[in-house]
Design an enzyme around this catalytic site. Sequence first.
Site, PDB file in Angstrom:
ATOM      1  N   GLU A 147      48.770  52.853  42.087  1.00  0.00           N
ATOM      2  CA  GLU A 147      49.051  51.489  42.537  1.00  0.00           C
ATOM      3  C   GLU A 147      50.399  51.445  43.224  1.00  0.00           C
ATOM      4  O   GLU A 147      51.377  52.017  42.731  1.00  0.00           O
ATOM      5  CB  GLU A 147      49.109  50.490  41.369  1.00  0.00           C
ATOM      6  CG  GLU A 147      47.800  50.041  40.797  1.00  0.00           C
ATOM      7  CD  GLU A 147      48.000  48.943  39.749  1.00  0.00           C
ATOM      8  OE1 GLU A 147      49.042  48.254  39.789  1.00  0.00           O
ATOM      9  OE2 GLU A 147      47.117  48.786  38.895  1.00  0.00           O
ATOM     10  N   GLU A 168      43.776  37.573  44.839  1.00  0.00           N
ATOM     11  CA  GLU A 168      42.903  37.208  43.718  1.00  0.00           C
ATOM     12  C   GLU A 168      43.389  35.892  43.107  1.00  0.00           C
ATOM     13  O   GLU A 168      44.409  35.848  42.434  1.00  0.00           O
ATOM     14  CB  GLU A 168      42.903  38.330  42.676  1.00  0.00           C
ATOM     15  CG  GLU A 168      42.382  39.664  43.238  1.00  0.00           C
ATOM     16  CD  GLU A 168      42.574  40.804  42.265  1.00  0.00           C
ATOM     17  OE1 GLU A 168      41.917  40.803  41.201  1.00  0.00           O
ATOM     18  OE2 GLU A 168      43.400  41.694  42.560  1.00  0.00           O
ATOM     19  N   LYS A 226      44.301  35.257  39.083  1.00  0.00           N
ATOM     20  CA  LYS A 226      45.271  36.044  38.331  1.00  0.00           C
ATOM     21  C   LYS A 226      46.359  35.131  37.787  1.00  0.00           C
ATOM     22  O   LYS A 226      46.917  34.301  38.521  1.00  0.00           O
ATOM     23  CB  LYS A 226      45.896  37.119  39.216  1.00  0.00           C
ATOM     24  CG  LYS A 226      44.915  38.190  39.656  1.00  0.00           C
ATOM     25  CD  LYS A 226      45.615  39.456  40.071  1.00  0.00           C
ATOM     26  CE  LYS A 226      46.179  40.156  38.845  1.00  0.00           C
ATOM     27  NZ  LYS A 226      46.768  41.468  39.167  1.00  0.00           N
ATOM     28  N   GLU A 276      51.514  37.444  42.004  1.00  0.00           N
ATOM     29  CA  GLU A 276      50.345  38.112  41.430  1.00  0.00           C
ATOM     30  C   GLU A 276      49.056  37.774  42.176  1.00  0.00           C
ATOM     31  O   GLU A 276      48.117  38.554  42.182  1.00  0.00           O
ATOM     32  CB  GLU A 276      50.190  37.742  39.953  1.00  0.00           C
ATOM     33  CG  GLU A 276      51.209  38.382  39.041  1.00  0.00           C
ATOM     34  CD  GLU A 276      51.038  39.884  38.938  1.00  0.00           C
ATOM     35  OE1 GLU A 276      49.885  40.355  38.971  1.00  0.00           O
ATOM     36  OE2 GLU A 276      52.043  40.597  38.853  1.00  0.00           O
TER      37      GLU A 276
END
Length: 527
Positions: A317, A371, A374, A380
């Site tokens: 990541e 997203e 989240k 985030e």
Amino acid sequence: MKVVRPVAPPFCPHRRSGSLRHKTPPHQSVSALHCSTLIPTLPHSLPPFDSQKQRMEKFSIFCSIIVFSVFSLAEAGSIGVNYGRIANNLPSAVKVVQLLMRQGIERVKVYDTDPAVLRAFAGSGIKVTVDLPNELLYSASRRQSFAFTWVLKNVAAYYPQTQIEAIAVGNEVFVDPHNTTKYLVPAMQNVHAALVKYRLDSKIKISSPIALSALQSSYPSSSGSFRSELIEPVFRPMLEFLRQTGSFLMVNAYPFFAYEGNSDVISLDYALFRENPGVVDSGNGLRYFSLFDAQIDAVFAALSTLKYDDIEIVVSETGWPSKGDGNEIGSTVENAAAYNGNLIRRVLTRGGTPLRPKAELTVFIFALFNENKKPGPTSERNYGLFYPNEEKVYDIPFTLEGLKGQKFGGSTPVNGGTTAATPVAAGGNVSKSTAGQTWCVANGEVGREKLQAALDYACGEGAADCRQIEPGATCYDPNTIEAHASYAFNSYYQKNRRAMGSCDFEGSAYVVSQPPRFGKCEFPTEY
């Protein structure tokens, strides 16, 4: 990726360096190579009856082939993406596969083994890394039959139509508040035994992503070492397992977190792979031109300290948010485009790191989509390369061909991308009053006894300023062990300049990027 992450090592500018010792051509343009130096005897190998013109034409063609081969050798790395799905507006898995293929993305990492997703990748040629989540580590470690069944249903059932190339057993286990660390290596061993049973062990590798908080020392890079309490119970057996199975260590590395928390001392150019004078590592003399390379080399140094120089690294990541809260310094569309665009160029064209110039890094960018479900700070929900409608958040290519002529100093956002309200100077010289901050708080799940021991240490030997949690003082209420420990842990953390490992207390604490709330108590950010 977790909502709250331990902050990455500060990696301040006076941090690392190293002259970039790449493989022969990767850091040069191929045009700089003279074909005659590559094949000096070529003209003599041509048939004697060829005309001079024919010889020159053949030589030119052959030279082009050689140069193309050299250029291919420079493609020393591979780019993948993390396909997270904590959202309610994402396209179907079938459409996602089509999107990846259009973009030339050949690797993807998912956080589960959803049947619809794995079926969608069948026949695509895209290599897939799947995840056995942290909540299954206990069962996988205690019962080999569980691991056998899990691999049969979630891996063997789809292979080889779906090209599963790796299994991530757990994710950032050492910062998991549920304390699953002791189950990690046994789970990895049982999953591998299952691969052996189904004759997949030579095809599929096993690893486990670690956060940079697994490092006890990381500044300078040459001093990199793993946390001492994890070495014997976890790291030695895990690294030995990786060596025996020919696998690699997965590492989650986020220069954004280091920059966000230390923007007053870290150059933004250094964090975004842009032109900068570099930083010299006082330990090994190497000059570093990017924070990313410095972070990865700290892990390589930690491996070397334990005599596991042969273990390779996959960056499972890394990424940069395109939007964030006011205190999330640097979270803009321009900076995200610069980081990820320059990262892709660096991985696909420049080979290894200053410490490991021959390393061929595989790097997974977080994340494929924004997203919307989240939790946590705004960032985030804004790490995506694409919006859920499949439009790019910013325009960057993912292949060598697409990189030609591209520059990522401050790319123009596309499709109405927005930036954070807080401006960031080109050199990262943000005033301390507006710089992003982090705090250290207690992990209430470890239990009262462990928290009390850590609190006693912080207020005693640790020399934390605990006056405000004494009876009658400002932060005495609420009178709970978690609130008092949080204040003491944060005092220790801030006094130690938020250094790596200063917010751990053997798993009793973790870092947050939002101000803690315990009654009317205000937690300081510096002493």
